[in-house]
Design a protein around this motif. Structure first.
Motif, short mmCIF file in Angstrom:
data_model
loop_
_atom_site.label_atom_id
_atom_site.label_comp_id
_atom_site.label_asym_id
_atom_site.label_seq_id
_atom_site.Cartn_x
_atom_site.Cartn_y
_atom_site.Cartn_z
N PRO A 16 0.84 -1.20 0.00
CA PRO A 16 0.00 0.00 0.00
C PRO A 16 0.88 1.25 0.00
CG PRO A 16 -0.54 -1.47 1.84
CD PRO A 16 0.77 -1.92 1.28
N VAL A 17 0.51 2.25 -0.78
CA VAL A 17 1.22 3.53 -0.80
C VAL A 17 0.21 4.61 -0.43
CG1 VAL A 17 2.46 5.17 -2.26
CG2 VAL A 17 2.83 2.72 -2.56
N ILE A 18 0.50 5.34 0.63
CA ILE A 18 -0.50 6.26 1.18
C ILE A 18 0.08 7.66 1.35
CG2 ILE A 18 -1.99 6.73 3.20
CD1 ILE A 18 -1.83 3.64 3.78
N GLY A 19 -0.69 8.66 1.00
CA GLY A 19 -0.34 10.06 1.28
C GLY A 19 -1.53 10.73 1.94
N LEU A 20 -1.26 11.51 3.00
CA LEU A 20 -2.37 12.08 3.77
C LEU A 20 -2.43 13.59 3.66
CD1 LEU A 20 -1.97 9.94 7.03
CD2 LEU A 20 -3.59 9.57 5.15
N GLU A 21 -3.64 14.11 3.57
CA GLU A 21 -3.86 15.56 3.55
C GLU A 21 -4.68 15.92 4.79
OE1 GLU A 21 -4.59 16.83 -0.91
OE2 GLU A 21 -5.49 14.88 -0.52
N VAL A 22 -4.08 16.72 5.66
CA VAL A 22 -4.76 17.07 6.91
C VAL A 22 -5.10 18.56 6.91
CG1 VAL A 22 -4.46 17.31 9.42
CG2 VAL A 22 -3.70 15.23 8.26
N ILE A 167 -1.88 20.40 5.60
CA ILE A 167 -0.57 19.75 5.74
C ILE A 167 -0.60 18.48 4.89
CG2 ILE A 167 1.05 18.72 7.39
CD1 ILE A 167 -0.42 20.45 9.57
N VAL A 168 0.23 18.43 3.86
CA VAL A 168 0.18 17.33 2.90
C VAL A 168 1.44 16.48 2.99
CG1 VAL A 168 -0.07 16.76 0.44
CG2 VAL A 168 -1.11 18.85 1.34
N THR A 169 1.29 15.17 3.10
CA THR A 169 2.49 14.32 3.14
C THR A 169 2.83 13.80 1.76
OG1 THR A 169 1.51 12.11 3.35
CG2 THR A 169 1.72 13.41 5.38
N GLU A 170 4.05 13.37 1.62
CA GLU A 170 4.49 12.62 0.45
C GLU A 170 3.82 11.24 0.51
OE1 GLU A 170 7.09 13.35 -2.09
OE2 GLU A 170 6.21 15.25 -1.47
N PRO A 171 3.76 10.53 -0.63
CA PRO A 171 3.19 9.17 -0.60
C PRO A 171 4.23 8.20 -0.03
CG PRO A 171 3.73 9.82 -2.85
CD PRO A 171 4.02 11.00 -2.00
N CYS A 172 4.58 8.38 1.24
CA CYS A 172 5.66 7.61 1.84
C CYS A 172 5.18 6.82 3.04
CB CYS A 172 6.81 8.55 2.24
SG CYS A 172 6.35 9.71 3.52
N ALA A 209 -7.42 10.79 2.75
CA ALA A 209 -6.32 9.84 2.53
C ALA A 209 -6.25 9.44 1.05
CB ALA A 209 -6.54 8.61 3.39
N ASN A 210 -5.05 9.48 0.50
CA ASN A 210 -4.84 9.01 -0.88
C ASN A 210 -4.13 7.68 -0.81
OD1 ASN A 210 -5.33 11.68 -2.58
ND2 ASN A 210 -4.30 12.18 -0.68
N ILE A 211 -4.60 6.74 -1.62
CA ILE A 211 -4.02 5.42 -1.50
C ILE A 211 -3.97 4.68 -2.83
CG2 ILE A 211 -6.28 4.68 -0.58
CD1 ILE A 211 -4.61 2.40 0.80
N SER A 212 -2.83 4.04 -3.07
CA SER A 212 -2.70 3.15 -4.21
C SER A 212 -2.01 1.89 -3.72
CB SER A 212 -1.87 3.82 -5.32
OG SER A 212 -0.58 4.13 -4.84
N VAL A 213 -2.02 0.86 -4.55
CA VAL A 213 -1.35 -0.38 -4.17
C VAL A 213 -0.43 -0.77 -5.33
CG1 VAL A 213 -1.72 -2.86 -3.85
CG2 VAL A 213 -3.12 -1.24 -2.58
N LEU A 244 7.56 4.08 -6.44
CA LEU A 244 6.33 3.83 -5.66
C LEU A 244 5.08 4.39 -6.32
CD1 LEU A 244 7.90 4.72 -2.23
CD2 LEU A 244 7.33 2.45 -3.05
N LEU A 245 5.28 5.20 -7.36
CA LEU A 245 4.12 5.87 -7.96
C LEU A 245 3.55 5.11 -9.15
CD1 LEU A 245 5.01 9.65 -7.68
CD2 LEU A 245 3.74 8.16 -6.14
N LYS A 246 3.69 3.78 -9.14
CA LYS A 246 3.23 3.02 -10.30
C LYS A 246 1.77 2.63 -10.20
CE LYS A 246 7.70 1.86 -11.73
NZ LYS A 246 8.90 1.19 -11.28
N GLY A 247 1.17 2.85 -9.04
CA GLY A 247 -0.23 2.47 -8.87
C GLY A 247 -1.18 3.61 -9.20
N THR A 248 -2.47 3.27 -9.30
CA THR A 248 -3.49 4.30 -9.50
C THR A 248 -4.12 4.58 -8.14
OG1 THR A 248 -3.94 3.40 -11.67
CG2 THR A 248 -5.61 4.87 -10.75
N LYS A 249 -4.19 5.85 -7.79
CA LYS A 249 -4.66 6.15 -6.44
C LYS A 249 -6.14 6.51 -6.39
CE LYS A 249 -3.87 11.10 -5.84
NZ LYS A 249 -3.39 11.97 -6.79
N THR A 250 -6.72 6.24 -5.24
CA THR A 250 -8.05 6.77 -4.96
C THR A 250 -7.90 7.71 -3.78
OG1 THR A 250 -8.58 4.96 -3.45
CG2 THR A 250 -9.26 4.70 -5.74
#
Ligand code: ADP
Ligand code: ZN
Ligand code: MG
Length: 523
Positions: A16-22, A167-172, A209-213, A244-250
């Motif tokens: 799972p690859v996740i980036g969060l926007e708070v 506050i936005v995180t990287e997809p890390c 939350a943004n997430i791809s796999v 890590l950015l090879k997935g499609t995120k929702t």
């Protein structure tokens, strides 16, 4: 060993690859661009003016204190503050947005490239922050649901123009646990520096939350994740990122608690893994968490996504931040949770676990500091011994009561010196730990000092050896079977004897002393 964040099924290994926007509401008295009060408890539409209701011809004025809180946040999150940042109009039409645009920041945000260090079971890792920007909140719609022809919506513009930080995180972020730990740590830091209440239920702390796999088949990635050698600086993160950015995120929205964030992420990971395992595609879309059904549901796809037509806000000059201002805020920055934790471990010799519990809530850590400031001690050993007992009283007795009554420490008034007094009575042998619990329970209700309670109830621990000896001999006489068991090698039988002795003394004996006595007499 399989890293805990890798999802494995018959068809492969998935990451799972996740980036969060708070979004965080800043704790200011007035709004971002006008002088209306920020007060969520006001009657609807009391705190409004031509600026925050978007009347023609008005001009925004930047709230200096909101900027100061943004500087504080950026520093606490190890970000680079832009000497010049630019406000931009984010255009969209919605009834809660009377101007039809939100003033935000876009290409040149307030701060960039920071991190929050998080601690997990068996590793630590930096969660990198892409950007922090300043913006304003929208109003609030209240949907009144009646019979169909009677359904209507109410609008409250009190919230319109409230200062917000995004506050936005990287997809890390690679697991639900990491996402949760990041959010808990972030909220704790923001509360320590007092920039926001960070109350999720009240909406002052919101997370999308943004997430791809992605598939972890590739040798390089598999190896990397097994070793858990996560990047420690932004540049090395940027080197890893493309893999890590090879997935499609929702994008997941509508989570109103930490629990729903965890559940929504878990659900979405499973959903995407299932799709990818059966060679289907994940569609890039925004999905809403349905709390009742515990599922995510599509809201809009990429084609339907808003085109916000950002452009620089013509009514505001670029925001300039001087290095003097940054320095001033830096000096005033309070001690952050991880520093406090280090200090509690180094100076007071607390265990990592104890220190973690204390700093998990600012009020608790402050209270511990207050207790320790009331003490006198002759040596480092004495100080650490006292700290350990004080910490124990706070984390077991005090927290136990607070949790049972669903309160936080800020809601009660308990003199710190009561806790130190109680701790000292444990250390000098006046109170056994059982009696200490009794005294604490009593002072919680009566608000009397431990000394008074001990005197009033005659709760002093029996230390007179001859008196204890009498009790021990009595217990031995009355329990021949248990004594027999002990003598035939069942050494745990001694605890039954100690239990009897404690009963006879109404908990006023010292169990350690009893153990010694039983052993000498029986052997
Ligand atoms: P968008 O242009 O769709 O808004 P951004 O690049 O601005 O996307 O990123 C928004 C959020 O999505 C950030 O938190 C980022 O870390 C996260 N994100 C970006 N790409 C991915 C991805 N492939 N998987 C998961 N999260 C991602
Ligand atoms: Zn206003
Ligand atoms: Mg974006």
């Amino acid at each position: 060993m399989k890293p805990n964040f890798v999802v494995e099924d018959d068809l492969g290994r998935w990451l799972p690859v996740i980036g969060l926007e708070v979004h965080v509401q800043l704790k200011t008295k007035s709004k971002m661009f006008c002088s209306c009060a920020v007060n969520p408890r006001s009657e609807p539409n009391k705190n409004i003016c031509p600026v925050c209701t978007g009347q023609p011809g008005v001009l925004p004025v930047i709230n200096k204190y909101a900027v100061e809180l943004a500087i504080k946040t950026a520093l606490a999150l190890n970000c680079k503050i832009s000497p010049i940042s630019i406000f931009a109009r984010k255009n969209y039409y919605y009834p809660d947005l009377p101007k039809n645009y939100q003033i935000s920041q876009y290409e040149t945000p307030f701060a960039t490239q920071g991190y929050v260090e998080i601690e997990l079971q068996n590793y630590t890792k930096k969660i990198f922050i892409t950007r922090i920007h300043l913006e304003e909140d929208a109003g609030k719609l209240l949907h009144a649901i009646g019979k169909e022809e009677l359904s209507y919506s109410l609008i409250d513009y009190n919230r319109s123009g409230t200062p917000l930080l995004e506050i936005v995180t990287e997809p890390c972020i690679f697991s639900v646990e990491e996402a949760n730990e990041y959010l808990v740590s972030l909220r704790n830091i923001l509360r320590y520096i007092d920039v926001s209440d960070c109350d999720m239920e009240q909406g002052s702390f919101r997370c999308d939350a943004n997430i791809s796999v992605i598939s972890l088949e590739e040798e390089f990635l598999s190896k990397f994740f097994e070793d858990k050698n996560f990047p420690t600086d932004f540049t090395s993160w940027l080197n890893l990122k493309p893999y890590l950015l090879k997935g499609t995120k929702t994008e997941l929205k509508n989570m109103n608690s930490f629990k729903s964030i965890r559940e929504a992420l878990s659900y979405e990971i499973q959903r995407q893994v299932k799709l990818l395992s059966s060679k289907e595609k994940v569609v890039q879309q925004t999905r809403l968490w349905n709390e009742k059904l515990s599922i995510t549901e599509p809201m809009r796809s990429k084609e339907e996504a808003h085109d916000y037509r950002y452009f620089p806000e013509p009514d505001l000059l670029p925001l300039t931040i001087s290095s003097e201002w940054i320095q001033k805020v830096q000096i005033e920055l309070p001690e952050l949770p991880h520093h406090k934790k280090q200090r509690f471990k180094n100076i007071y010799g607390l265990s990592d676990y104890d220190a973690t519990v204390l700093v998990s809530e600012k009020g608790l850590a402050t209270f511990f500091d207050q207790c320790m400031s009331k003490t006198t001690f002759k040596s480092q050993d004495e100080l650490q011994q006292l700290a350990k007992v004080v910490c124990n009283i706070i984390t077991t007795e005090l927290l136990g009561k607070l949790n049972a009554e669903n309160k936080t420490i800020s809601e009660i008034s308990l003199p710190a010196e009561y806790i130190t007094e109680l701790a000292q009575m444990v250390i000098n042998g006046t109170l056994s730990s059982k009696l200490m619990k009794e005294v604490f329970a009593e002072l919680w209700v009566t608000k009397e000092s431990p000394k008074n309670i001990v005197e009033k109830k005659g709760l002093v621990q029996i230390t007179d050896v001859s008196e204890l000896k009498k009790v021990v001999e009595e217990v031995i006489r009355e329990n021949p079977q248990i004594v027999q068991d002990y003598k035939s090698g069942k050494h745990q039988a001694i605890s039954a004897l100690i239990g009897q002795a404690m009963k006879k003394t109404k908990g006023k004996a010292n169990p350690k002393q009893l153990t010694e006595l039983f052993k000498t007499i029986l052997e």
